[in-house]
Design an enzyme around this catalytic site. Structure first.
Site, short mmCIF file in Angstrom:
data_model
loop_
_atom_site.label_atom_id
_atom_site.label_comp_id
_atom_site.label_asym_id
_atom_site.label_seq_id
_atom_site.Cartn_x
_atom_site.Cartn_y
_atom_site.Cartn_z
N GLN A 125 0.95 -0.73 -0.13
CA GLN A 125 0.12 -0.36 0.11
C GLN A 125 1.18 0.95 0.14
O GLN A 125 0.86 1.83 0.65
CB GLN A 125 -1.34 0.47 1.02
CG GLN A 125 -1.99 -1.37 1.09
CD GLN A 125 -2.84 -1.09 2.32
OE1 GLN A 125 -2.89 -1.12 3.05
NE2 GLN A 125 -4.43 -1.32 1.69
N GLY B 12 3.90 1.00 5.92
CA GLY B 12 4.91 -0.51 6.44
C GLY B 12 3.81 -1.60 6.03
O GLY B 12 4.00 -2.77 6.80
N HIS B 13 3.28 -1.18 5.31
CA HIS B 13 2.53 -2.35 4.74
C HIS B 13 2.82 -2.78 3.33
O HIS B 13 2.55 -2.70 2.05
CB HIS B 13 0.75 -1.48 3.88
CG HIS B 13 0.08 -1.91 5.39
ND1 HIS B 13 -1.11 -1.04 5.20
CD2 HIS B 13 0.90 -1.78 6.89
CE1 HIS B 13 -1.22 -0.95 6.77
NE2 HIS B 13 -0.30 -1.50 7.43
N TYR B 14 3.95 -3.76 3.81
CA TYR B 14 4.90 -3.89 1.93
C TYR B 14 4.75 -5.08 1.85
O TYR B 14 5.41 -5.87 2.78
CB TYR B 14 6.17 -3.06 2.04
CG TYR B 14 5.65 -1.66 1.98
CD1 TYR B 14 5.02 -1.32 1.15
CD2 TYR B 14 6.11 -1.29 2.65
CE1 TYR B 14 5.03 0.21 1.11
CE2 TYR B 14 5.69 0.21 3.42
CZ TYR B 14 5.07 1.49 2.34
OH TYR B 14 4.86 2.47 2.60
#
Length: 584
Positions: free
Chosen positions: A334, A504-506
């Site tokens: 994201q 942090g959404h990887y």
């Protein structure tokens, strides 16, 4: 020379949700386990007194330093990637518990459609619906197969939830009732209902009441103090590994935790085609150690899982020119295309916005997954529309001003005070697709403090990102207008990824599936090519779903723990999901 230690059943690299779950489950099963954490030791008591916005929201005190170890970033394959050194632009968790300690707590399951997104999209809309640049694929597991693991994670974490009217019916209730409804959330729900939508309270990793989980770990009811995101909880009221799975693992004598243990390589024997252990540096002493193990479990952040495989020369590196190779492929997440929305300013409303919790919020999923008809739309997938009441700090509340004033001077001061309690934000948390041109590999120029190449991220928006972002903004605007905002400001859709990794959404790079030609791991997170190597976490996502990733990472970690235990007992390549056995 590295000192060779005594062999164990399993060594687990990374001690966040994924590593903590695997460690706890194997310890309970009687296996000898060593858990290695790059960061320092931490306990819940270390976070007492964290209600300091300057330290944690502005100075990122519990995030990894980027001076020696970061990522490099570029948009185009022919560009030179540059290191991301600014903490505001790359927030990676560190210390025991990892990023899970400072997560907000939003807990959604992914949708049945998303696990079979390619096959279901083709079945309903035809293959032409999938853009040429999109490397869309099914997960190799169905929602029904993963559901028991979702339930297990939710019970461990004590999730406070309310049934989403559009979601599949649950087999059992949420462990805890939903968090309290605030006036701003009620306003959002009423407006959504008036528009024919189906609002509900977001499931939260913030306790609505005192709770004891199945392992006997106790959590306290949330105090709505507002210090969740980017801070550890000082009241044991947030679901994280420090309150749940790590203490469970540490109660067993057959589990050993080592912090400040920076794993630099997976040890791999080409002749036997197996991982024999890991090599790590004790960053307190500088000494190197080899930890032999029957099973190696990489359970770190997606960046680290990918980089360790590449540094260890395990698996075939993805090549965008030939579209061949698996490691590094389908990297996604994201980025700044995924949280577009609107801000509304209310002249005659006052909300207590200094009270809140990380996942105190309301949402609608009418525009998630394939819950709406995409026939005439130029994108696929969807997302949740959310209003959160995180709780403001004194510094962040000063951002409540309209675009009509600048961010300094007398007008700014007056307007930020005027709207401190009277501005709300709604956003669309949309799916993030994978594309052939987005991947990770090792940077040829930049290295860390040990001389190892940094991870290089090549990412640009694909065909789906801008249309779905604009769609989300328009839907958010409709709800905010129905809420009665006097001024509504729409976000502008970004032209391109701006090298900010703040969310942090990887995910991706070591993706799961039922076909070794298109996936690196099976649906137990076991590598197809190396039977005793399991790679657990967000790195397994073929695409990023409509929602926040933590519950799915937790569910997959429980399935992986089951797989590791089976491998230690049986050996060999595990039989995978029903979809694969049916094909056989």
């Amino acid at each position: 020379m590295a000192e060779v230690l005594e062999k164990v059943d399993a060594v687990v690299v990374g001690m966040g949700w994924a590593g903590g779950i695997v460690s706890a489950e194997l310890a309970k099963a009687g296996k000898n386990v060593v858990g290695l954490e790059k960061g320092g030791h931490a306990t819940r008591s270390d976070y007492i007194g964290v209600k300091d916005e300057l330290r944690f929201d502005n100075r990122y005190e519990i995030m990894q330093s980027l001076k020696g170890d970061t990522v490099t970033s570029r948009n185009e394959i022919e560009d030179t990637a540059l290191p991301v050194r600014t903490m505001a632009d790359n927030q990676m968790g560190t210390d025991l518990g990892g990023a899970s300690v400072h997560w907000a707590g939003a807990s959604y399951r992914y949708w049945p459609y998303e696990f079979e997104i390619r096959s279901q999209t083709i079945e309903k809309y035809g293959e032409d619906k999938i853009p040429d640049d999109m490397s869309l694929q099914d997960w190799g597991i169905t929602y029904e197969e993963l559901e028991p693991y979702y339930e297990k994670w939710e019970d461990t974490a004590g999730i406070s939830g309310e049934q989403d009217p559009l979601a599949p019916e649950r087999n059992k209730p949420w462990p805890n009732p939903p968090l309290n409804e605030t006036p701003s959330l009620k306003m959002f729900k009423d407006a959504a209902t008036n528009l024919g939508l189906h609002p509900f309270q977001i499931a939260a990793g913030n306790m609505s009441q005192n709770y004891e989980n199945p392992d006997g770990e106790k959590l306290n009811a949330c105090m709505y103090c507002s210090f969740c995101t980017r801070a550890g909880c000082d009241f044991d009221a947030k679901s994280d590994p420090l309150a749940t799975v790590i203490p469970t693992a540490m109660r067993h004598d057959n589990f050993e935790l080592r912090t400040r243990a920076n794993v630099r390589r997976v040890l791999y024997d080409e002749d036997s085609n197996e991982a024999t252990g890991v090599m790590y540096v004790d960053e307190t002493t500088g000494e190197e150690y080899e930890q032999p193990a029957d099973v190696v479990v990489l359970a770190a952040f997606a960046f680290t899982n990918n980089r360790l495989l590449m540094l260890s020369d395990i698996g075939e590196q993805y090549d965008p020119e030939t579209r061949e190779g698996l490691i590094g492929r389908n990297f996604n997440g994201q980025y700044n295309s995924a949280f577009h929305g609107v801000r509304g300013f209310f002249e005659n409303e006052k909300f207590n916005l200094y009270m809140g919790a990380g996942a105190l919020g309301a949402a609608v999923n009418d525009y998630a997954a394939d819950n709406f008809d995409h026939t005439d739309l130029d994108f696929i997938g969807g997302g949740a529309i959310e209003l959160r009441q995180y709780g403001f700090g004194a510094i962040s509340s000063s951002s409540n001003y309209t675009r009509e004033v600048s961010n300094w001077g007398a007008d700014y001061k007056a307007e930020s005070l005027k709207y401190a309690y009277s501005a709300l934000r709604i956003w669309y948390s949309s799916i993030a697709m994978s594309y052939w041109h987005n991947y990770v590999d090792l940077d040829p120029t930049y290295k860390d403090e040990y001389g190892d190449p940094l991870l290089r991220i090549t990412y640009k928006f694909g065909a789906n990102e801008k249309p779905i972002a604009q769609f989300g903004i328009d839907r958010c605007h409709e709800i905010m207008e129905e809420m009665g905002a006097d001024i509504i400001e729409d976000d502008e859709v970004a032209e391109e990824f701006n090298h900010v990794f703040s969310g942090g959404h990887y995910t991706g790079g070591v993706v799961m599936g039922d076909d070794p030609e298109t996936s690196a791991v099976n649906n137990y997170m076991q590598m197809w090519d190396v039977d005793n190597l399991f790679v657990v976490g967000g790195s397994a996502f073929p695409q990023f779903g409509s929602h926040h990733p933590t519950p799915t990472i937790g569910a997959l970690a429980y399935r992986a723990a089951e797989g590791v235990e089976r491998f230690l007992d049986e050996g060999g390549q595990l039989a995978t999901a029903i979809s694969k056995t049916m094909k056989a």
